[in-house]
Design a protein around this motif. Structure first.
Motif, PDB file in Angstrom:
ATOM      1  N   ALA A   1       0.835  -1.210   0.000  1.00 14.73           N
ATOM      2  CA  ALA A   1       0.000   0.000   0.000  1.00 14.73           C
ATOM      3  C   ALA A   1       0.869   1.259   0.000  1.00 14.73           C
TER       4      ALA A   1
ATOM      5  N   LYS B   1       2.751   1.483  -3.344  1.00 14.66           N
ATOM      6  CA  LYS B   1       1.839   1.877  -4.421  1.00 14.66           C
ATOM      7  C   LYS B   1       1.660   3.396  -4.424  1.00 14.66           C
ATOM      8  N   GLU B   2       1.557   3.977  -3.247  1.00 10.96           N
ATOM      9  CA  GLU B   2       1.340   5.419  -3.147  1.00 10.96           C
ATOM     10  C   GLU B   2       2.621   6.211  -3.406  1.00 10.96           C
ATOM     11  N   MET B   3       3.758   5.723  -2.889  1.00  7.13           N
ATOM     12  CA  MET B   3       4.988   6.523  -2.944  1.00  7.13           C
ATOM     13  C   MET B   3       5.938   6.136  -4.074  1.00  7.13           C
TER      14      MET B   3
ATOM     15  N   CYS C   1       5.260  -3.091  -5.027  1.00  9.33           N
ATOM     16  CA  CYS C   1       3.886  -2.584  -5.058  1.00  9.33           C
ATOM     17  C   CYS C   1       2.860  -3.712  -5.034  1.00  9.33           C
TER      18      CYS C   1
END
Length: 139
Positions: free
Chosen positions: A64, A67-69, A80
């Motif tokens: 999580a 995936k965001e960073m 990811c």
């Protein structure tokens, strides 16, 4: 004691005594509620808590955060992915990262760099290895 309501861990530069704040949190417990960009978050203050989190991907899904960073910058990669997708793809690439495969490529590079760095202070007869080696190898 520090007023933790004033600390936002995404903006660590604003904290005058960050190490003192972290020490205070560690004294209170291994997992503490904090703020991150103004939102509620958790900080893990001990090695044991971090180690446990890294071993429990269901409770602390690394995918999580990656995936965001990471994904917006580097694209979708193994970091990811989560669960079965991560395991399946990891099995595909892990043979290429085994020590017997990596060592012949990496050791000569590391040895050359380390030898060059040691040559810069060897004549003095003593050195602070963290400063003399780590200072050149880490940003």
């Amino acid at each position: 004691m520090h007023d933790l309501d004033e600390v936002d861990f995404a903006l660590g530069g604003e904290v005058a005594d960050l190490h003192g704040v972290l020490r205070s949190l560690r004294e209170r417990g291994p997992v503490m509620a904090v703020r991150y960009f103004g939102e509620p978050a958790w900080i893990l203050t001990t090695f044991e808590a971090v180690d446990a989190a890294y071993r429990d991907d269901d409770l602390f899904p690394a995918a999580a955060a990656f995936k965001e960073m990471t994904e917006p910058v580097f694209g979708r990669n193994l970091q990811c992915m989560h669960g079965t997708e991560h395991k399946r793809n990891r099995m595909l690439v892990s043979p290429s990262f085994r020590a017997r495969v990596i060592a012949p490529t990496v050791i000569p590079i590391i040895a050359e760099v380390a030898n060059d760095l040691v040559d810069t202070f060897a004549g003095r007869g003593e050195a602070d290895l963290v400063a003399e080696l780590g200072g050149h190898l880490l940003p």
